[in-house]
Design a protein around this motif. Structure first.
Motif, PDB file in Angstrom:
ATOM      1  N   GLU A 150       0.104   6.917   0.259  1.00  0.00           N
ATOM      2  CA  GLU A 150       0.385   5.492   0.110  1.00  0.00           C
ATOM      3  C   GLU A 150       1.873   5.224  -0.084  1.00  0.00           C
ATOM      4  O   GLU A 150       2.660   6.126  -0.410  1.00  0.00           O
ATOM      5  CB  GLU A 150      -0.391   4.931  -1.073  1.00  0.00           C
ATOM      6  CG  GLU A 150      -0.002   5.523  -2.418  1.00  0.00           C
ATOM      7  CD  GLU A 150      -0.835   4.955  -3.551  1.00  0.00           C
ATOM      8  OE1 GLU A 150      -0.261   4.219  -4.382  1.00  0.00           O
ATOM      9  OE2 GLU A 150      -2.060   5.252  -3.599  1.00  0.00           O
ATOM     10  N   ARG A 238       1.021  -2.881  -1.216  1.00  0.00           N
ATOM     11  CA  ARG A 238       0.596  -1.480  -1.287  1.00  0.00           C
ATOM     12  C   ARG A 238      -0.162  -1.132  -0.017  1.00  0.00           C
ATOM     13  O   ARG A 238      -1.124  -1.803   0.351  1.00  0.00           O
ATOM     14  CB  ARG A 238      -0.287  -1.232  -2.504  1.00  0.00           C
ATOM     15  CG  ARG A 238      -0.809   0.231  -2.574  1.00  0.00           C
ATOM     16  CD  ARG A 238      -1.753   0.451  -3.749  1.00  0.00           C
ATOM     17  NE  ARG A 238      -1.018   0.466  -5.000  1.00  0.00           N
ATOM     18  CZ  ARG A 238      -1.374  -0.212  -6.078  1.00  0.00           C
ATOM     19  NH1 ARG A 238      -2.449  -0.998  -6.046  1.00  0.00           N
ATOM     20  NH2 ARG A 238      -0.669  -0.125  -7.194  1.00  0.00           N
ATOM     21  N   VAL A 240      -2.233   1.947   1.835  1.00  0.00           N
ATOM     22  CA  VAL A 240      -2.921   3.219   1.601  1.00  0.00           C
ATOM     23  C   VAL A 240      -3.762   3.556   2.829  1.00  0.00           C
ATOM     24  O   VAL A 240      -4.480   2.696   3.347  1.00  0.00           O
ATOM     25  CB  VAL A 240      -3.861   3.139   0.373  1.00  0.00           C
ATOM     26  CG1 VAL A 240      -4.443   4.516   0.071  1.00  0.00           C
ATOM     27  CG2 VAL A 240      -3.148   2.573  -0.837  1.00  0.00           C
TER      28      VAL A 240
END
Length: 270
Positions: A150, A238, A240
């Motif tokens: 990530e 974020r 991921v």
């Protein structure tokens, strides 16, 4: 360099005893257009009413867009706000660092390593297929058991200040490329979150885990998603992604991923 050029202009103006207030507005706009956008908005705009009106208007920003080649050749309409269009166009880039493994695993946080850890291979290798983007030469490889990596994007550090994100809500476009081997099935998963200042999840894109069956074509496929109208408070993104193989074979038989992107787009004028 630009600031030094402006200082020279100011000295020449001062030596010739010409005040800025007596300059034709078109000349003043040309002078100011050489300054960085952030300096214009945060400093120069506060000097006087005339300068504030020029910076709030469109002419200065049209000039900057033209000079930097930011206006599409097939433009069909003007943007709602030229200043916002210039700022977003000049900032536009991939906010994912090291998306295609050119720098090994730099900038990535390995959240889950899988049984044989993440590895890097050079195209086409076991995928047997090349990406349409010839600049991409490498990809990341997973094994069996869960593998995830990530990145956390700080929008303030990338130049996207709070008011810009809150007031404009520019589209956030996310893309990722994934592929399987021909001889082993695998699973691909991705999650993208828009986070608040304290990392609370405001919006999330988490599609169902995708299974690529054994004996697949090993073709590269693209995942894409666009966040729109997400409201106020977005300060981080974020990203991921990862997966594993579905046969639990020893070795690197899991999903392949590369060329990940998070791009904040200006208004589309075409």
């Amino acid at each position: 360099m630009i600031y030094m050029q402006l200082q020279i202009i100011l000295v020449i103006v001062d030596m010739t005893m010409i005040s800025f207030t007596s300059l034709p507005e078109t000349v003043l706009v040309q002078i100011l257009s050489h300054l960085p956008a952030k300096y214009l908005i945060t400093v120069v705009r506060m000097v006087c009413k005339q300068w504030r009106e020029l910076i709030d208007g469109s002419s200065l920003w049209v000039i900057k867009c033209q000079r930097e080649g930011l206006i599409p050749k097939n433009i069909r309409r003007s943007p709602k706000d030229w200043r916002t269009f210039y700022i977003l166009s000049s900032l536009k880039r991939n906010l994912i660092k090291n998306p295609s493994a050119k720098e090994d695993f730099d900038h990535w946080h390995i959240a889950r390593r899988g049984q044989h850890k993440w590895r890097i291979e050079t195209l086409p290798a076991e995928c047997r297929m090349m990406l349409s983007d010839e600049r991409v030469e490498k990809y990341f490889v997973t094994s069996f058991w869960e593998s995830q990596k990530e990145q956390l994007i700080d929008l303030q550090e990338e130049g996207y200040w709070s008011e810009l994100m809150d007031n404009v809500n520019p589209p956030i476009v996310v893309t990722d490329w994934y592929a399987a081997r021909t001889d082993c099935g695998c699973r691909y998963e991705v999650c993208v979150q828009l986070l608040s200042q304290h990392h609370g999840v405001l919006h999330e894109f988490r599609p169902e885990r995708l299974i690529l069956q054994q004996c697949s074509d090993s073709e590269w496929r693209q995942m894409t998603h666009t966040f729109r109208n997400y409201g106020v408070g977005v300060r981080y993104i974020r990203f991921v992604h990862g997966g594993r193989d579905t046969q639990f074979w020893g070795g690197l038989y899991g999903i392949r991923v590369t060329n990940s992107k998070v791009v904040i787009e200006p208004e589309d004028l075409t």
